[in-house]
Design an enzyme around this catalytic site. Structure first.
Site, PDB file in Angstrom:
ATOM      1  N   ARG A  45       1.059  -0.920  -0.082  1.00  0.00           N
ATOM      2  CA  ARG A  45       0.021  -0.136   0.094  1.00  0.00           C
ATOM      3  C   ARG A  45       1.001   0.989   0.065  1.00  0.00           C
ATOM      4  O   ARG A  45       2.193   1.100   0.083  1.00  0.00           O
ATOM      5  CB  ARG A  45      -1.028  -0.117   1.051  1.00  0.00           C
ATOM      6  CG  ARG A  45      -0.665  -0.771   2.389  1.00  0.00           C
ATOM      7  CD  ARG A  45       0.617   0.154   3.187  1.00  0.00           C
ATOM      8  NE  ARG A  45       0.453   1.416   3.507  1.00  0.00           N
ATOM      9  CZ  ARG A  45       1.376   2.350   3.607  1.00  0.00           C
ATOM     10  NH1 ARG A  45       2.485   1.836   3.690  1.00  0.00           N
ATOM     11  NH2 ARG A  45       1.035   3.591   3.563  1.00  0.00           N
ATOM     12  N   ALA A  47       0.593   5.202  -2.105  1.00  0.00           N
ATOM     13  CA  ALA A  47       0.386   5.595  -3.464  1.00  0.00           C
ATOM     14  C   ALA A  47       1.472   5.072  -4.576  1.00  0.00           C
ATOM     15  O   ALA A  47       1.402   4.481  -5.346  1.00  0.00           O
ATOM     16  CB  ALA A  47       0.178   7.125  -3.665  1.00  0.00           C
ATOM     17  N   ARG A  88      -7.364  -0.174  -6.612  1.00  0.00           N
ATOM     18  CA  ARG A  88      -7.865   1.098  -5.580  1.00  0.00           C
ATOM     19  C   ARG A  88      -7.908   2.353  -6.442  1.00  0.00           C
ATOM     20  O   ARG A  88      -7.282   2.661  -7.073  1.00  0.00           O
ATOM     21  CB  ARG A  88      -6.780   1.034  -4.542  1.00  0.00           C
ATOM     22  CG  ARG A  88      -6.536  -0.156  -3.786  1.00  0.00           C
ATOM     23  CD  ARG A  88      -5.641  -0.218  -2.592  1.00  0.00           C
ATOM     24  NE  ARG A  88      -6.223   0.800  -1.666  1.00  0.00           N
ATOM     25  CZ  ARG A  88      -5.560   1.185  -0.440  1.00  0.00           C
ATOM     26  NH1 ARG A  88      -4.372   1.104  -0.408  1.00  0.00           N
ATOM     27  NH2 ARG A  88      -6.060   1.973   0.446  1.00  0.00           N
ATOM     28  N   GLN A 197      -1.328   2.273   9.970  1.00  0.00           N
ATOM     29  CA  GLN A 197      -0.267   2.412   9.221  1.00  0.00           C
ATOM     30  C   GLN A 197       1.073   3.146  10.022  1.00  0.00           C
ATOM     31  O   GLN A 197       2.220   2.893   9.818  1.00  0.00           O
ATOM     32  CB  GLN A 197      -0.283   3.094   7.921  1.00  0.00           C
ATOM     33  CG  GLN A 197      -0.976   2.594   6.880  1.00  0.00           C
ATOM     34  CD  GLN A 197      -2.563   2.757   6.892  1.00  0.00           C
ATOM     35  OE1 GLN A 197      -3.138   2.927   7.958  1.00  0.00           O
ATOM     36  NE2 GLN A 197      -3.317   2.604   5.852  1.00  0.00           N
ATOM     37  N   ASP A 238      -1.921  11.032  -1.829  1.00  0.00           N
ATOM     38  CA  ASP A 238      -2.476   9.906  -2.645  1.00  0.00           C
ATOM     39  C   ASP A 238      -2.947  10.576  -4.112  1.00  0.00           C
ATOM     40  O   ASP A 238      -2.777   9.805  -5.074  1.00  0.00           O
ATOM     41  CB  ASP A 238      -3.697   9.061  -2.033  1.00  0.00           C
ATOM     42  CG  ASP A 238      -3.029   8.072  -1.127  1.00  0.00           C
ATOM     43  OD1 ASP A 238      -2.833   8.448   0.026  1.00  0.00           O
ATOM     44  OD2 ASP A 238      -2.837   6.857  -1.630  1.00  0.00           O
ATOM     45  N   ASN A 248      -5.119  12.261   1.096  1.00  0.00           N
ATOM     46  CA  ASN A 248      -4.353  11.368   1.788  1.00  0.00           C
ATOM     47  C   ASN A 248      -5.090  10.733   3.031  1.00  0.00           C
ATOM     48  O   ASN A 248      -6.216  10.713   2.999  1.00  0.00           O
ATOM     49  CB  ASN A 248      -3.180  12.482   2.484  1.00  0.00           C
ATOM     50  CG  ASN A 248      -2.106  11.559   3.153  1.00  0.00           C
ATOM     51  OD1 ASN A 248      -1.415  10.598   2.351  1.00  0.00           O
ATOM     52  ND2 ASN A 248      -1.668  11.661   4.154  1.00  0.00           N
ATOM     53  N   LYS A 249      -4.473   9.789   3.672  1.00  0.00           N
ATOM     54  CA  LYS A 249      -5.148   9.024   4.419  1.00  0.00           C
ATOM     55  C   LYS A 249      -5.982   9.732   5.456  1.00  0.00           C
ATOM     56  O   LYS A 249      -5.758  10.767   5.855  1.00  0.00           O
ATOM     57  CB  LYS A 249      -4.017   8.171   5.626  1.00  0.00           C
ATOM     58  CG  LYS A 249      -4.519   7.354   6.274  1.00  0.00           C
ATOM     59  CD  LYS A 249      -5.361   6.499   5.953  1.00  0.00           C
ATOM     60  CE  LYS A 249      -4.842   5.633   4.890  1.00  0.00           C
ATOM     61  NZ  LYS A 249      -5.708   4.539   4.001  1.00  0.00           N
TER      62      LYS A 249
HETATM   63  O1  MRU Z   1      -4.536   3.204   2.329  1.00  0.00           O
HETATM   64  P1  MRU Z   1      -3.030   3.357   2.218  1.00  0.00           P
HETATM   65  O2  MRU Z   1      -2.328   2.903   3.333  1.00  0.00           O
HETATM   66  O3  MRU Z   1      -2.520   2.836   0.875  1.00  0.00           O
HETATM   67  O4  MRU Z   1      -2.836   4.929   2.422  1.00  0.00           O
HETATM   68  C1  MRU Z   1      -1.555   5.497   2.229  1.00  0.00           C
HETATM   69  C2  MRU Z   1      -1.524   7.047   2.582  1.00  0.00           C
HETATM   70  O5  MRU Z   1      -2.516   7.436   2.799  1.00  0.00           O
HETATM   71  C3  MRU Z   1      -0.098   7.625   2.298  1.00  0.00           C
HETATM   72  O6  MRU Z   1       0.037   8.603   3.111  1.00  0.00           O
HETATM   73  C4  MRU Z   1       0.100   8.003   0.572  1.00  0.00           C
HETATM   74  O7  MRU Z   1      -0.136   7.089  -0.184  1.00  0.00           O
HETATM   75  C5  MRU Z   1       1.432   8.592   0.666  1.00  0.00           C
HETATM   76  S1  MRU Z   1       2.638   7.126   0.396  1.00  0.00           S
HETATM   77  C6  MRU Z   1       3.952   7.977   0.024  1.00  0.00           C
END
Ligand code: MRU
Length: 352
Positions: A45, A47, A88, A197, A238, A248-249
């Site tokens: 996971r 981006a 996704r 995470q 993302d 983002n998350k």
């Molecule tokens: O659901 P995830 O774990 O894929 O979400 C990840 C995030 O939100 C990260 O902050 C984002 O992808 C940047 S990763 C360099």
């Protein structure tokens, strides 16, 4: 460097991020469908890492195709692209990587390459996407180091580290870049419900690197910032829309609001492949909703009563007005983002 993902003996091998930090185990994907499932179920996971995985999955699928003619191979390839695109929806790096593989395939067809040459070309393109991502993260780290004061106490959300990229990380790349520049930093890692995470992955990789790390639950960010105990927030992204609005998350928006309230600089760190000039603003970014079980359960243990409804969007959008700068491998974009992002990407915004 942490081994996030690699191509090994005609398999795509990735560390299983669902199991960290309790177990460091590796999943060996031997088909494109297996890679797609790994992305969907979050074995891998983040981006940029999702983009790299999709590219390698496409290369693997095409390499395994039994089609002997270019046209049949093309049909197989485009079907696999659809499979990857359905994994996704929010991280634009996925679609960026698929597009780049399509462009490479089309260039090979135009050049009249054989089936074997086309297969080799896609394997090489996926490897290039992987290697370029590591280089981008290192450049993000070098640019980002300039905004980090010495002895900085940095808050980050989710995991935008080596595990979320081909290596080194974006937000954690800024932290690593600052340390390489001789600065001392302490990191506060938001736990990041529900997939954890921050607590599991960010803490794991920072501790492994010997970086001072404190895990906090989401609710602790506000009092820490109010008490002047955070100097800087750095998060990943993302998808960054043309006007700078950033997906983002889930929980990032809350952190940005609290940072604004308490005068703490809030930065986004992301490669250019995360900037989506075709998406005008945050409202147009598709937000993935994941299975409610991620909220109701920890592993097999149910936390919530039967009958309670669950809402589980995986991302939120931070409005550009709350973002102090967007750190990329080509420099730091500042407001007004519509201009600075277009200049960094090197093309006009086409979003209507
Ligand atoms: O659901 P995830 O774990 O894929 O979400 C990840 C995030 O939100 C990260 O902050 C984002 O992808 C940047 S990763 C360099």
């Amino acid at each position: 460097m942490l081994p996030t993902i690699e191509w090994r003996d005609d398999a795509v091998v990735m560390v299983d991020q669902r199991k960290l930090p309790a177990e460091e185990t590796y999943v060996s994907c031997r088909s494109a469908a297996h890679v797609a499932r790994a992305i969907k179920t979050m074995v891998i996971r983040g981006a940029p890492a999702i983009g790299v995985a999709a590219a390698m999955g496409l290369a693997l699928g095409v390499k395994q195709s039994s089609s002997t003619g270019t046209q049949k191979l093309a049909a197989d390839f485009y079907k696999l692209c659809e499979l990857m695109a359905a994994t996704r929806p929010t991280a634009v790096n996925l679609f960026w990587a698929i597009d780049r593989m399509k462009q490479s395939f089309a260039a090979g067809v135009t050049a009249g390459e054989s089936v074997d040459q086309l297969k080799a070309r896609l394997v090489a393109e996926a490897a290039a996407i992987h290697d370029e991502d590591v280089a981008s993260c290192r450049a993000i780290g070098a640019f980002g180091a300039s905004v980090v004061p010495d002895k900085a106490r940095i808050l980050t959300h989710c995991n935008a580290g080596a595990l979320a990229t081909a290596g080194y990380g974006t937000a954690l790349g800024v932290i690593r870049g600052a340390i390489e520049a001789g600065k001392t930093v302490a990191v506060f890692a938001d736990e990041t419900r529900p997939f954890l995470q921050g607590a599991r992955l960010t803490a794991w990789e920072l501790v492994k690197d010997g970086i001072d790390t404190t895990v906090i639950t989401e609710g602790m960010a506000a009092p820490l910032m109010r008490d002047g105990r955070i100097d800087l927030v750095v998060v990943g992204a993302d998808r960054i829309a043309a006007n700078g609005d950033t997906a983002n998350k889930i929980g990032t928006y809350t952190v940005a609001l609290v940072a604004r309230e308490h005068g703490v600089p809030f930065y986004v760190a992301a490669p250019v492949s995360t900037i989506d000039l075709d998406t005008r603003d945050g409202w147009s970014i598709p937000i993935e909703e994941r299975d409610g079980r991620e909220v109701t359960h920890v592993k097999t243990v149910r936390l919530t009563p039967e009958g309670a409804k669950v809402f589980n969007p995986a991302f939120d959008v931070t409005p550009h007005a709350l973002i102090g700068g967007i750190i990329t491998e080509r420099g730091i974009a500042r407001a007004p983002y519509t201009d600075s992002l277009a200049a960094i990407v090197g093309r006009e915004t086409v979003a209507g």
